[in-house]
Design an enzyme around this catalytic site. Structure first.
Site, PDB file in Angstrom:
ATOM      1  N   LYS A  79       0.860  -1.191   0.000  1.00 38.66           N
ATOM      2  CA  LYS A  79       0.000   0.000   0.000  1.00 38.66           C
ATOM      3  C   LYS A  79       0.893   1.237   0.000  1.00 38.66           C
ATOM      4  O   LYS A  79       1.868   1.295   0.750  1.00 38.66           O
ATOM      5  CB  LYS A  79      -0.901  -0.021   1.240  1.00 38.66           C
ATOM      6  CG  LYS A  79      -1.960   1.079   1.268  1.00 38.66           C
ATOM      7  CD  LYS A  79      -2.873   0.955   2.496  1.00 38.66           C
ATOM      8  CE  LYS A  79      -3.984   1.998   2.485  1.00 38.66           C
ATOM      9  NZ  LYS A  79      -4.882   1.892   3.659  1.00 38.66           N
ATOM     10  N   SER A 159      -9.903   2.337   2.624  1.00 40.43           N
ATOM     11  CA  SER A 159      -8.947   2.996   1.764  1.00 40.43           C
ATOM     12  C   SER A 159      -7.984   2.032   1.069  1.00 40.43           C
ATOM     13  O   SER A 159      -7.348   2.410   0.086  1.00 40.43           O
ATOM     14  CB  SER A 159      -8.123   3.994   2.580  1.00 40.43           C
ATOM     15  OG  SER A 159      -7.327   3.308   3.530  1.00 40.43           O
ATOM     16  N   SER A 183     -10.352   0.302   7.033  1.00 45.89           N
ATOM     17  CA  SER A 183      -9.710   0.340   5.716  1.00 45.89           C
ATOM     18  C   SER A 183      -9.050  -0.957   5.266  1.00 45.89           C
ATOM     19  O   SER A 183      -8.613  -1.051   4.110  1.00 45.89           O
ATOM     20  CB  SER A 183      -8.663   1.464   5.662  1.00 45.89           C
ATOM     21  OG  SER A 183      -9.290   2.698   5.487  1.00 45.89           O
TER      22      SER A 183
END
EC number: 6.3.5.7
Lengths: 493, 498, 100
Positions: A79, A159, A183
């Site tokens: 990420k 997210s 998330s």
């Protein structure tokens, strides 16, 4: 060898170790899959060389008979909230575009030390603020899933939407995620994969771009509970550089996996039956109870009375912390600088931050600035932190009666990109089931349960006691074994 | 009571002063990172990723900084808060990389304490006064901006960014520039005794934010201004003088004092509004979520307490009560760490050499240390080699003097030689003939000759003209070329003249 | 509580985010929607409840006073610190000239 991309963490690790294939073959297969999947927009930057170098190192170790590590030969997606040395790290924001850290985050370093390699930096909601991956400066991420009979691009959740999309699309066997208010779990649920947020403090926050410090936790996203256990083991660990890091040994979660829940009690919180929750979600929750009962657990009703206040409390605490955490993006030391003609220092700040932050980030900074400002601090921030205490107490009380809690991960399945944009609040409600565990710092996991009538995945959430990731993983495994979720999105990208 | 007053057109005004002293904590590394704190390094060479607020960087507090703050709190008899927290103070400035300063607002580590300033007639402080201290908290220093290196840019050096500071906040208890000056000097002495700050004001290790307001005596406090970063005692006093007069002028001319931040210009001795900070601030303080509450354990506190040295007030009392020093000498000797350290070393060496208790020789040593030795040093100027000013050498001189082997004048002469050329005082005395004669035979011989030569004066003395005794002493000393031991001379003269 | 356009402008200025009229206008109802929604927290009786300080029971760890023990948190790496700077000269960060 295209089927290599169908393999998960455990299968790759074991296959490399026993010589069924080389780490390089695996890395090449995934690099190719990443390169071919640009339509998903899951990656901001691909780093095939990183993956190959790590793979070669593992193959060389194997040739010498050395230990390959917990993640030996497994290429993963990172990420883009984790600082990676020499590789652009943006938090999906314009303000950090081009920022190339001279340091490696603790979690990513732990993964490289365990033999993993990096396929690239994954797209996400800007500064991890969002639940649909529509706030990235680098464009929306599409889920590999489509609603049956439609062609609209669906949200991979957020997210960690790049992570969920990549893992579900099998362009990465696993990916890192971060969870501040859901998330990891919400995108995992939207895309039919697993994701676990460990107890707050298990994974070091050092080198992870901060959103809300008291909530942020890193965790793995993968297609099976076993894969999550393996990867979490590699990611977690005490870090003296993080004052909130837990000074505890990392348990052998993979070795400890046990889907037999005899003697365990699973709590069902009645407050999670909320208006607006999809019927099919409720149905899958019922199904989940049966599965866990079948695994030997006793199902008990528990109460988490302050559940409804968790989300609004979160939307005070998280923006407040974010408004301060994001103050460092000022155009002075790194990242974007917007210097209009004749601008002074304060004008430069205002111009840089106006140009560098997206709408959702600005919205949250403003909310956070407001709730901390003189005269409002106690009414908002202090009150929200008190609510947080109550939410945590609710859980502590519930855990007096049960070992883990089962709940839906999200109130609905995924939705088409662009369909929830008219009102920020509607989007926030996506995390209504995920946020309470975040506020209490508890380990929580989403495991795929089934597909709904539209052919979209639904997830079930397990929340555990502090430090009891093992209990969460075991419960997840019991669901996984009974759900037999093996649906795959049809390749359209 | 202080009688410092500003004479305005409408009458007398009283000045109310509070000081926030920022003292750099003595530590090797910064408050939240491992970067060095040394003064004078090349720009940005003592900056960690944490201090530069790179994305994802986190603070971890330095135990030594906490320890020094606690010890300082103990030294001002303050309440130590075993539970404290770090808060973020949010504002944007180029010297503040995080966009917030980690400080302590809601739960400071040290609560209320106090500090005694002593009466000092010369400075205009009529009597001892206790100044209240509100709190001490620990916080990060900011970086440094340089404005004169480039035509259109300011340069930022983050070497100081993240260095630990103690902010020591006084109550608004001071009423004159002299009191404020005495407060800063005393505070500096305490910090240096404790070793929690080097007190080096030139290097910025200690600087004060000076809060000044004026009021008619007995009325409510007026609006105050805060003059930032004043870095000497003299400047602190100048700021107060200037601000008080300025504020009186403003009010008497029908204006209102703005509550504002001001800057001091040492060149002109004036203050002015700080333009960069003129917008009213809303610092949005909240607990730093990167840090947990700081809870101090009993062991830690016990170690802090045990490691405290004897402090200025206690030492001064001991000097007066146990060593029998005058209040003046006691105050002078305890004012600075170096002074008392040198004195105590010399006292121990002299007592050992003389073979008496410290209390018995303390006055002699104090006089030596405060007046004789500095006098010799001053007269030598650059010729003095201070490396020769050892306690051993000085104790040797004091011992000879104590035994009557040398006179006060000879002591000075010997010390002069020691400072200039080095060497053992005893040898110098021998070689240079800098000894007084205590040999009664030689003195008696000289006295006999003088008595014989001055029969008339002996008669006059014996008939009651006591004053003539001095004449005989003078004559004897002259005959002995000044080297006779005056005590022996006196004794023999008394015997022979009676 | 709700905010006016002027208040939003003030908050934006405090947060150092330049906002044009149109953007401010757009933000007002959005922020008010969120604020109205979080208002419900006022319903909860929190008397006697301590605000949360540490989400997981843990005490603050302190670091030893050692310089550069770990390069990741130590100094002496000016090039790294300046590597991403939009304007760096002579070992300094450069910013538009500040008048104090």
């Amino acid at each position: 060898m295209t089927e290599l991309t169908n393999l998960g963490v455990k299968a790759i690790r074991d296959g490399v170790a026993d010589g069924t294939f080389t780490a390089r073959e695996v890395a090449e297969a995934f690099n190719a899959a990443v390169a071919a999947a640009s339509e998903l927009n899951a990656f901001i930057v691909a780093t095939p060389d990183h993956a190959l170098a790590a793979a070669d190192a593992v193959d060389a170790k194997r040739a010498k008979g050395e230990d390959l590590g917990k993640m030996g030969g497994v290429p993963i997606g990172m990420k883009d909230l984790f600082a990676t040395k020499g590789v652009q790290t943006t938090a999906a924001s314009h303000i950090l575009e081009g920022f190339t850290p001279e340091y490696e985050s603790t979690v990513s370093q732990n993964l490289w030390d365990a033999g993993a390699g990096m396929l690239g930096k994954l797209n996400l909601d800007q500064f991890a603020m969002g639940s649909s991956n529509e706030t990235s400066y680098f464009g929306n991420v599409a889920s590999p899933w489509k609603k049956d009979g439609t062609n609209a691009a669906m949200s991979p959740g957020g997210s960690s939407g790049g992570s969920s999309s990549a893992v579900a699309a099998r362009i990465a066997p696993a990916a890192t995620g971060t969870d501040t208010g859901g998330s990891i779990r919400q995108p995992a649920a939207f895309t039919g994969i697993c994701g676990i947020k460990p107890t707050y403090g298990r994974c070091s926050r050092w080198g992870v771009v901060a959103f809300a410090s008291s909530l942020d936790q890193a965790g793995p996203m993968a297609r099976s509970v076993e894969d999550c256990a393996i990867m979490l083991e590699a990611m977690a660990g005490f870090d003296p550089k993080d004052a909130t890091s837990l000074q505890m040994d990392v348990p052998a979660w993979e070795a400890g996996l046990d889907a037999d829940l005899k003697g365990k009690k699973i709590g069902i919180p009645k407050e999670y039956r909320m208006d607006g929750t999809d019927e099919e979600i409720l149905k899958s929750w019922e199904q989940g109870k049966e599965w866990l009962h079948d695994a030997g657990a006793e199902i008990v009703d528990v109460s988490l009375p302050h559940t409804k206040y968790a989300l609004p409390a979160y939307y005070i605490v998280a923006p407040a912390e974010a408004s301060s955490n994001l103050a460092r993006y000022d155009g002075v030391r790194y990242g974007l600088r917007d210097l209009p003609d004749g601008a002074g220092l304060q004008d430069m700040y205002a111009a840089t931050r106006a140009a560098g932050f997206g709408d959702e980030v600005k919205r949250r900074i403003l909310i956070g600035t407001y709730v901390l400002s003189a005269g409002f601090y106690d009414a908002y921030y202090t009150q929200a932190q008190k609510i947080r205490t109550l939410v945590a107490k609710d859980f502590a009380q519930a855990f007096g009666q049960c070992d883990a809690i089962l709940a839906p991960t999200t109130p609905t399945a995924s939705f088409p990109l662009g369909s929830l944009n008219e009102d920020p609040l509607t989007m926030y409600l996506n995390d209504v089931f995920a946020v309470p565990a975040s506020l209490a710092g508890l380990p929580a996991m989403s495991v795929p349960a089934t597909l709904n009538a539209d052919g979209l995945p639904l997830g079930l959430q397990i929340v555990g006691k502090p430090f009891d990731e093992q209990g969460v993983l075991d419960t997840g495994l019991a669901i996984q074994q009974r759900a037999g979720f093996d649906a795959k999105p049809d390749k359209w990208w | 009571m202080s009688s410092y007053r500003i004479q305005g057109a409408t009458g007398e005004w009283e000045v109310v002063i509070g000081l926030e002293v920022h003292a750099q904590v003595t530590s090797n590394a910064k408050l939240f990172s491992g970067a060095a704190t040394a003064f004078g390094a090349e720009p940005n060479t003592q900056v960690s990723l944490v201090d530069a607020a790179m994305p994802g960087m986190l603070p971890v507090p330095n135990r030594e900084c906490i320890r020094q703050a606690v010890r300082t709190g103990m030294a001002i008899e303050a309440e130590i808060n075993t539970y404290s927290r770090f808060d973020r103070k949010n504002y944007f400035y180029a010297d503040l990389p995080q966009g917030y300063q980690i400080s302590q607002l809601y739960h400071p580590i040290v609560g209320e304490g106090q500090l005694l300033i002593e009466a000092d007639e010369k400075a205009g402080i009529a009597e001892d006064k206790v100044i209240g201290i509100e709190r001490i908290h620990v916080e990060q220093d900011a970086g440094k901006l340089m404005h004169d290196q480039h035509p259109t840019m300011s340069y930022v050096d983050l070497n100081r960014s993240g260095v630990a500071l103690m902010e020591i906040v006084s109550k608004p208890d001071m009423r004159s520039p002299a009191e404020a000056g005495a407060y800063v000097r005393k505070l500096r002495a305490i910090l240096r005794y404790v070793g929690s700050c080097d007190g080096n004001m030139e290097e910025g290790s200690m600087r004060a934010d000076v809060n000044v307001s004026v009021r008619k005596p007995g009325e409510e406090f007026g609006t105050r201004t805060e003059t930032k970063n004043v870095n000497s005692v003299r400047f602190v006093m100048q700021v107060i003088e200037y601000e008080a007069n300025r504020q009186v002028d403003v009010i008497e001319n029908g204006g209102k004092v703005d509550q504002e931040t001001r800057l001091f210009d040492p060149g002109t001795g004036t203050t002015r509004t700080m333009r960069s900070k003129e917008d009213a601030h809303d610092y949005r303080y909240f607990p730093d979520p990167d840090l947990l509450p700081l809870e101090l354990e009993e062991d830690f506190l016990a170690e802090c307490r045990a490691s405290l040295p004897e402090l200025p007030d206690a030492k001064r009392r001991r000097y007066e009560n146990d060593l029998g020093l005058t209040p003046y000498n006691a105050r002078e000797l305890t004012a600075e760490v170096e002074t008392f350290a040198r004195f105590e070393t010399l006292l121990a060496a002299a007592a050992a050499k003389i073979g008496k208790g410290e209390a018995q020789v303390a006055t002699q040593v104090a006089n030596w240390a405060l007046s004789v030795a500095p006098g010799v040093m001053k007269s030598l100027g650059d010729e003095a080699n201070m490396a020769n000013a050892t306690a051993e050498a000085q104790a040797g001189i004091l011992a000879m003097q104590d035994k009557g082997e040398i006179s006060g004048g000879q002591a000075k002469e010997i010390y002069e030689i020691v400072l200039r050329d080095g060497g053992e005082p005893e040898k110098i005395a021998d070689e240079k003939g800098l000894k007084q004669v205590s040999d009664t035979g030689a003195i008696e011989e000289a006295i006999d000759a003088i008595i014989a030569a001055n029969g008339d004066k002996v008669e006059e003395y014996r008939s009651g003209k006591d004053k003539l005794f001095g004449f005989f002493v003078g004559q004897t000393m002259k005959a002995m070329q000044g080297k006779a031991n005056p005590a022996v001379v006196n004794q023999i003269l008394k015997d022979k003249l009676s | 509580m709700s905010v006016t356009r002027e208040e939003v402008a003030k908050i934006a200025s405090l947060a150092r985010i330049r906002m044009g009229e149109e953007e401010l206008e757009r933000m007002v109802p959005e922020l008010n929607g969120i604020l109205a929604w979080v208002e419900q927290l006022g319903e909860v009786d929190c008397s006697g409840v301590e605000p949360m300080t540490a989400v997981i029971p843990n005490t603050l760890r302190l670091r030893d006073d050692v310089v550069d023990a770990d390069p990741k948190t130590g100094g002496g790496r000016r090039d790294d610190v300046l590597a991403n700077a939009p304007a760096a000269e002579h070992g300094f960060f450069g910013v538009p000239k500040v008048i104090e």
